[in-house]
Every structure is written in C-alpha cells, then in structure tokens.
Design an enzyme around this catalytic site. Structure first.
Site, mmCIF file in Angstrom:
data_model
loop_
_atom_site.group_PDB
_atom_site.id
_atom_site.type_symbol
_atom_site.label_atom_id
_atom_site.label_comp_id
_atom_site.label_asym_id
_atom_site.label_seq_id
_atom_site.Cartn_x
_atom_site.Cartn_y
_atom_site.Cartn_z
ATOM 1 N N ILE A 1 45.185 87.814 -6.304
ATOM 2 C CA ILE A 1 44.056 88.739 -6.300
ATOM 3 C C ILE A 1 42.803 88.056 -5.746
ATOM 4 C CG2 ILE A 1 42.519 90.116 -7.778
ATOM 5 C CD1 ILE A 1 44.990 90.666 -9.565
ATOM 6 N N ASP B 1 39.408 76.983 -8.262
ATOM 7 C CA ASP B 1 40.756 77.152 -8.830
ATOM 8 C C ASP B 1 41.216 75.785 -9.328
ATOM 9 O OD1 ASP B 1 43.224 79.479 -8.227
ATOM 10 O OD2 ASP B 1 43.773 77.511 -9.029
ATOM 11 N N ASP C 1 37.176 95.183 -17.547
ATOM 12 C CA ASP C 1 38.360 96.059 -17.563
ATOM 13 C C ASP C 1 39.378 95.611 -18.609
ATOM 14 O OD1 ASP C 1 39.981 98.163 -16.396
ATOM 15 O OD2 ASP C 1 41.213 96.603 -15.474
ATOM 16 N N HIS D 1 41.509 98.885 -18.842
ATOM 17 C CA HIS D 1 42.582 98.085 -18.222
ATOM 18 C C HIS D 1 43.330 98.887 -17.149
ATOM 19 C CE1 HIS D 1 45.384 94.459 -19.093
ATOM 20 N NE2 HIS D 1 45.398 94.763 -17.816
ATOM 21 N N ILE D 2 42.535 99.359 -16.180
ATOM 22 C CA ILE D 2 43.130 100.208 -15.132
ATOM 23 C C ILE D 2 42.993 99.576 -13.748
ATOM 24 C CG2 ILE D 2 42.925 102.455 -16.284
ATOM 25 C CD1 ILE D 2 40.222 102.736 -14.671
ATOM 26 N N GLY D 3 42.634 98.284 -13.732
ATOM 27 C CA GLY D 3 42.424 97.609 -12.437
ATOM 28 C C GLY D 3 43.595 97.795 -11.487
ATOM 29 N N GLY D 4 44.786 97.739 -12.028
ATOM 30 C CA GLY D 4 45.962 97.829 -11.151
ATOM 31 C C GLY D 4 46.619 99.187 -11.188
ATOM 32 N N GLU E 1 42.984 95.285 -27.261
ATOM 33 C CA GLU E 1 42.924 96.591 -26.591
ATOM 34 C C GLU E 1 43.693 97.622 -27.405
ATOM 35 O OE1 GLU E 1 44.390 95.970 -22.593
ATOM 36 O OE2 GLU E 1 42.768 94.561 -22.110
HETATM 37 P P1 NAI Z 1 47.900 84.542 -9.827
HETATM 38 O O1 NAI Z 1 48.767 83.824 -10.780
HETATM 39 O O2 NAI Z 1 48.361 84.769 -8.445
HETATM 40 O O3 NAI Z 1 46.495 83.772 -9.737
HETATM 41 C C1 NAI Z 1 45.840 83.181 -10.810
HETATM 42 C C2 NAI Z 1 45.081 81.992 -10.269
HETATM 43 O O4 NAI Z 1 44.200 81.511 -11.281
HETATM 44 C C3 NAI Z 1 45.977 80.824 -9.890
HETATM 45 O O5 NAI Z 1 45.665 80.389 -8.587
HETATM 46 C C4 NAI Z 1 45.656 79.768 -10.937
HETATM 47 O O6 NAI Z 1 45.797 78.447 -10.442
HETATM 48 C C5 NAI Z 1 44.229 80.099 -11.249
HETATM 49 N N1 NAI Z 1 43.727 79.613 -12.549
HETATM 50 C C6 NAI Z 1 44.354 79.663 -13.754
HETATM 51 N N2 NAI Z 1 43.554 79.177 -14.714
HETATM 52 C C7 NAI Z 1 42.392 78.835 -14.119
HETATM 53 C C8 NAI Z 1 41.191 78.295 -14.589
HETATM 54 N N3 NAI Z 1 40.990 78.022 -15.863
HETATM 55 N N4 NAI Z 1 40.213 78.059 -13.682
HETATM 56 C C9 NAI Z 1 40.383 78.330 -12.369
HETATM 57 N N5 NAI Z 1 41.503 78.826 -11.862
HETATM 58 C C10 NAI Z 1 42.503 79.095 -12.734
HETATM 59 O O7 NAI Z 1 47.534 85.913 -10.529
HETATM 60 P P2 NAI Z 1 46.982 87.254 -9.848
HETATM 61 O O8 NAI Z 1 48.103 88.122 -9.461
HETATM 62 O O9 NAI Z 1 45.966 86.914 -8.843
HETATM 63 O O10 NAI Z 1 46.281 87.947 -11.117
HETATM 64 C C11 NAI Z 1 45.089 87.408 -11.647
HETATM 65 C C12 NAI Z 1 44.786 88.022 -13.008
HETATM 66 O O11 NAI Z 1 44.605 89.429 -12.885
HETATM 67 C C13 NAI Z 1 45.901 87.841 -14.037
HETATM 68 O O12 NAI Z 1 45.332 87.433 -15.251
HETATM 69 C C14 NAI Z 1 46.491 89.203 -14.194
HETATM 70 O O13 NAI Z 1 47.018 89.413 -15.482
HETATM 71 C C15 NAI Z 1 45.275 90.086 -13.949
HETATM 72 N N6 NAI Z 1 45.599 91.460 -13.537
HETATM 73 C C16 NAI Z 1 44.873 92.468 -14.075
HETATM 74 C C17 NAI Z 1 45.117 93.778 -13.739
HETATM 75 C C18 NAI Z 1 44.302 94.876 -14.308
HETATM 76 O O14 NAI Z 1 44.790 95.991 -14.429
HETATM 77 N N7 NAI Z 1 43.067 94.640 -14.641
HETATM 78 C C19 NAI Z 1 46.194 94.131 -12.818
HETATM 79 C C20 NAI Z 1 46.844 92.987 -12.220
HETATM 80 C C21 NAI Z 1 46.559 91.706 -12.600
#
Ligand code: NAI
Length: 632
Positions: free
Chosen positions: A385, A404, A487, A515-518, A492
């Site tokens: 993301i 990151d 979100d 929690h509707i981001g996705g 929740e």
């Molecule tokens: P991803 O796993 O591809 O990326 C997460 C990144 O965060 C990784 O590069 C990781 O190294 C980094 N990271 C982890 N801990 C860290 C820290 N303390 N400091 C800095 N970097 C750190 O995950 P993706 O797909 O990008 O999703 C990101 C987040 O979005 C997840 O928590 C996921 O659950 C959430 N999400 C929320 C949705 C919603 O509806 N609001 C929908 C989809 C995902």
C-alpha cells in the site's frame, strides 16, 4: 462371438463434443443483419425442441430448420471457426485420449459432416469414423437440403448406424441426448454415459448407466485417465460466507463440484461439513481451528477470500499439509485511493465544511485550506500500500518521503528516511501503512506526535493498535494535529449492530470510517479472481506462490512428465529417501524442486511418464510423509 478385447467409444457432437448446438450458431451467422433474425433464431430453437420431444419427426424438424436458416456454403468456414472455440473444456484437456484411441473413436451425430469433420480431425479423430448428415447445395451454393438416404436423418438413426457399423467388442456411448441412449436401448452398446458438462436433461439422466459431468469422469471410471490426475468433478469445494459469485463461477468453470453457503458455519457444523471437502473457501468470520482440521480428511487447501488469516490456525494447517492462500494485494488500490481522497479532504477541511452546511452555517473562507501540491507526504511502512500510494501521491505533486524497517526500493522520486523522527520532522502529512505485527503496538504515541510539525495531517488506514489513541486525542485537541482520518481502531465493533465506542468521537476535522479502506466492489472482484487462481495453480501444478502457510515455490509447467508432490515433516534426510525410492525403481528424474520452512518440507519431482506404479505406494510410505499426490 464378440471380441471383448476391443473397446469402442461412440461420441455425440452437438452439446457434447462442442458446448453448443451447431445449427443455432449457423443460424446466428447466416441471419446476421437479417430483419427477422431474432424471430427466426427463436423459431429454430422451438423446432429443435419439438424434434427432441417427439411432437415433430426428426427429419421434419431438420427440413423446417434448414428452410428458416437460409444458409450458404460461405457460412460454413465461419461456423467451423466459431465451433473450434466452443469445444467442450474436458475434451480440450484430454486430447491424448483421442490420439491413443484414434481407431476406436466414432462420432455419431444427427448434425452435419460438413462442419463436424474439420473440428474433430484436430483431435485425431478420423474423418472415416464420423457418421453424420451431409448438406445438399444448389448451384449458387445455398444449403437447400440434406441426403435423405442417410440413416442419421431419421428417428432412431443412431442405433441404425451402429447396426450398420457392426462393431465387434464393447461399445460405450457418450452423449447428452435421448437419441444417444437409444443406441443402448436398441442393444447396440454396453453402456450409456449421460454427458452433463454443457446441458442436463432429466429424461436422459434417468436412462444413464453413469452420469459424467466431464470427459475426465468418463476416463476415470474406465481407468483411462492418462492426461489428467483426478476428475475435477470429484474435487469438492465448499465456499462459505457469501463469497463473490465470480469466484463460484471460476471454480465451476474449471469443473469442480462446488457447494456454496451464504453464511458462516460454527466449529461443530464445519467439523461435519468439512468431511470429503478438498478446498475450503472462507472470509473473515469462519474459524478454521485444529479441531476442524482433524475432521478434514481430504482437505488440501484453504482459500481466505480476504487479506487477514488470523481466523485460520496456520500451524495446524501446515502440520496437516494444507496450503493456505489469501489475497494480499487485491484491495491495495482501494486503500490508496481512500488515503489520497482523505488527505485532500483534510487539507481543504471538506468534512468540517460539509458538516457546518448541514447545520445551516455558510462559512466561505480560505483560512486553513491548502493544496496538497508541493507538500511533503511522510509514509510509514513502504509495503504494497505504502509504495502504491507513493506513486499516486507523486503524480499529484506531493514530495514523498518514507520510512520502513526493511530495505525497500524507492519508487519514482520518493526519498527514504532513516528514522521515524527524521520522517516526521519533514512531513506535512503523515500516513501509516505498517503491518499488524505485535511489535507495532502504539508505535505512534505522545513522543512521536511531538516530532511532527505543528498542524500536521495524520492518517491511519493500517491497524488500530499502532496508534496510542489518548495521545492522538490530546494532539487533535491541542491543534498539533490539524486534521486526521482514522479507519482502524484498537477495538472494533463485531457487527453493524454494535455501537462504536471511542474517545475520538466528536473531535474536530477528524474523519472516522468503519474499517472500509479496502472495501470496494472492485476489491471484492479482485479477491474473487485472485484466490481461485492461486488454488487452481496449486491443484493443477503444485505451485505455492503467495501461499501464507506453505514454502513458496513457483513451478515451471510440466510437459511429457508426471509430477510427484510430496509434503513431509521437516526432518533431515527425506529428499534422499525420495530419491532412493526413485532410483530403486529405475526412474529418471526430469526436474526436482525443494523448499522447506520450520514445519514442513515441500518436494516436487517431475519424472518420465513411463514407470512402474509400485513406486507410488513406496513414496507414500516414506516415514514423515504428510501428503502425497501425483499430477499427470
Ligand atoms: P505490507 O506487508 O505489504 O507492508 C507493510 C510494510 O510495513 C512492510 O514493508 C513492513 O516492512 C513495514 N513495517 C512494518 N512495521 C513497521 C514499522 N514499525 N515501521 C516502519 N515500517 C514497518 O502490507 P500492505 O498490504 O501494504 O498493508 C499495510 C497495512 O494496511 C496492513 O496493516 C493491513 O492490515 C492494512 N490494510 C487495511 C485495510 C483497511 O481496510 N483499512 C485494507 C487492507 C490493508
């Protein structure tokens, strides 16, 4: 005396070899642009039905249909082209069967050789083994009739044709129609297989010795399945929680036996339902526990039609050799679009402005409103993301900085920061996209807010527990945070009926969403395509790329080989044992791939197709084997 060593296969053409009725398609081609096209096509279907139900003789129905069709010789190449694309799927994947039995396969059809021969010849079926009608043309090439002397132009013609052929041996008939059954009824065949891949007719099913939803099943029943490992219609798939219809469609199309349930199932219900199921599809509610897995006697894969997999006992899945797949980036774009829209909305105070208007207040002012162009965006977590947001934000003219904990490739002109502090000192807007690991609890608290610029915009669409909520509240109230969008929350509501309780309610310039981001239709559709793709890849080739539980192996396609798939407890020496068994059986290895994780080892071995089948038993009985299957 019959020579029982010979087996003959009599196959119907329309709706069996091809998915369609050829004369319907010929009608569509011949009547293209005709003012009466729709009426006439409808009439043709009516006459076909009358012919089938017996209210018209078959010959009369043929005469009437040809009259309405108005077809010409020139239409036939177009028809053949169309039909080539409509060959039944299970026929396509079993070309080898037709090749191996080329002398013993007959097409007996009430259709026409003129279009049947060019189609079936590509499947190694001999033109001499095709028995069907022939068109008659006038001098100008128009189709004006058919050869009335042909047995296949009358009722009962198929049985009569078989009589004339006088095949010595066992005769198996495969077809979707009553006329195919009539061959057996006339004593000219040993067995009739009702073919239901394209159409199902109850009066035909009643008469069948076997119902075969695909050619795979026919070959399996007769132990002739040289091209495929196991008939897909025997693979049971259970899809729960209202999984998107697209996924259901894709899996049915592939030929699986799919059962769909709108709701979730509790543990006891699932323990019962999971028996004989090979693939389970769920969303976030269904708990796949160790107890459920104990009852899963045939399960090879679980598809989580969502992002998270907390609801699945991944460790128990591994121990049972069950591969788990999810959709890790099917909603990435949806989250990114929401982040962008909220950043702009907050910089322009759109939400507050709209709320005031609803209360009747007209406050036309530019104070506190800013463009995003040229501002610094600070992304925490540069994963799927974060990185996608980086690209879109840059296109809007934002300067992108990110932090990151892993080394990540900076996209476009984005710049990496070495610490959160460095990032926060630069950012006009902070947005969180870290994953949900435990260590990320409250990574943004009072100290971190103090590193941020005064009047910062703060967005969290990642996980609720990463932000210390009281600290966020204080910083919104103090004005340090000029606007925020949240979100996700540490706790929740479990359903839409539960009230949302939070100290964030009522704060100014704060967008709260459930929690509707996705959650978009597009994301749902992406998930519905992505997960079946992964599951089918695993079933068909053994590929585990993107599996959340299994060691990830992206495998090449296998040709002229059989693929042995061996899952075992990760203890030393198993690969050596597999290879010893293969050597003992004089088997040539064409390719071999191994990957392990802490719990299991996953070994794929491609071998020459000719081998002694005893090896399969020997491989299954290697100590520490969890699962073994073989792909042809
Ligand atoms: P991803 O796993 O591809 O990326 C997460 C990144 O965060 C990784 O590069 C990781 O190294 C980094 N990271 C982890 N801990 C860290 C820290 N303390 N400091 C800095 N970097 C750190 O995950 P993706 O797909 O990008 O999703 C990101 C987040 O979005 C997840 O928590 C996921 O659950 C959430 N999400 C929320 C949705 C919603 O509806 N609001 C929908 C989809 C995902």
């Amino acid at each position: 005396m019959q020579d029982n060593s010979q087996k003959y296969f009599v196959i119907d053409f329309d709706s069996t070899f091809t998915q369609v009725e050829a004369l319907d398609i010929l009608g569509e081609i011949a009547l293209e642009g005709h003012v009466e096209k729709e009426n006439r096509l409808h009439k043709i279907k009516e006459i076909t039905d009358e012919g089938m139900s017996g209210s018209l003789t078959f010959r009369e129905s043929l005469v009437q249909r040809l009259e309405i069709l108005d077809a010409h010789k020139n239409h036939l190449p177009l028809l053949v082209d169309r039909l080539k694309g409509e060959v039944s799927k299970s026929f396509k994947r079993n070309k080898e069967f037709f090749k191996n039995y080329t002398d013993n396969i007959f097409i007996i059809s009430n259709g026409f050789k003129d279009f049947i021969v060019p189609i079936v010849e590509e499947y190694h079926i001999k033109a001499d083994n095709v028995f069907a009608n022939s068109f008659e043309f006038d001098e100008g090439g128009s189709i004006v009739g058919f050869d009335h002397n042909n047995a296949l132009s009358i009722n009962g013609g198929k049985a009569e044709q078989l009589k004339q052929l006088d095949l010595q041996g066992d005769v198996y008939v495969i077809g979707d129609g009553y006329t195919d059954y009539e061959i057996k009824a006339a004593g000219m065949a040993n067995k009739f297989y009702a073919f239901t891949e394209n159409v199902t007719r109850d009066n035909v099913l009643e008469k069948a010795d076997h119902i075969t939803p695909s050619l795979d099943e026919f070959l399996y029943l007769n132990k002739m399945n040289t091209a495929i490992s196991y008939p897909k219609n025997r693979i049971n798939i259970l899809l729960l929680e209202n999984i998107h219809p697209k996924a259901v469609e894709l899996m049915k199309e592939e030929g699986y036996n799919v059962e769909v349930y709108p709701g979730g199932l509790d543990e006891d219900e699932l323990c019962e339902k999971i028996k004989n199921v090979s693939v389970l599809g769920i969303r976030s509610k269904t708990q796949v526990t160790a107890k459920v897995l104990e009852n899963a006697n045939r399960l090879i894969a679980v598809g989580a039609f969502c992002i998270g997999t907390n609801q699945i006992d991944l460790n128990s899945c591994l121990k049972k050799g069950v591969a788990v797949f999810n959709a890790p980036f099917s909603n990435t774009r949806s989250v990114v679009e929401m982040a962008i829209s909220e950043i702009i909305a907050l910089r322009r105070k759109l939400y507050m402005s709209s709320q005031a208007m609803h209360e009747g207040k007209w406050d036309k002012s530019a104070s506190g409103s800013h463009e995003v162009r040229g501002k610094n965006l600070g992304i925490v977590g540069y994963g799927n993301i974060g990185a996608q947001l980086s690209v879109l934000a840059e296109a809007l003219g934002l300067n992108v900085y990110y932090y990151d904990i892993e080394e990540k490739l900076a996209l476009g002109n984005a710049r990496k920061c070495r610490s959160l502090k460095e990032l926060f000192k630069k950012a006009d807007i902070v947005t969180l996209h870290v994953d949900g690991r435990k260590e990320n609890l409250n990574i943004i608290g009072e100290t971190e807010f103090q590193w941020m610029k005064d009047g910062v915009i703060f967005v969290n669409l990642s996980r609720g527990h990463v932000v210390d909520i009281p600290a966020l509240k204080d910083n919104i109230e103090s004005g340090k945070v000029a606007g925020a969008a949240i979100d996700v929350f540490p706790s929740e509501p479990k359903s839409n009926d539960e009230e949302f309780l939070s100290e964030l309610r009522g704060l100014p310039n704060l967008i709260l969403t459930p929690h509707i981001g996705g959650s978009t239709q597009e994301a749902q559709e992406n998930i519905a395509e992505f997960v079946p793709g992964k599951i089918m890849g695993y079933i068909n080739t053994g590929s585990t790329s993107n599996s959340v539980s299994f060691p990830n192996l992206q495998l090449p396609a296998f040709e002229n080989a059989h693929r042995l798939i061996h899952v075992h407890h990760n203890v030393p020496g198993i690969l050596a044992k597999i290879n010893q068994v293969l050597a003992d059986h004089d088997i040539n290895i064409v390719g071999q791939y191994l990957k392990t994780n802490e719990v299991i080892g996953y070994v794929i071995t491609d071998i020459d197709k000719k081998y002694n089948r005893d090896v399969i038993k020997a491989l299954r009985s290697i100590e520490h084997t969890i699962k073994f299957r073989i792909l042809y």
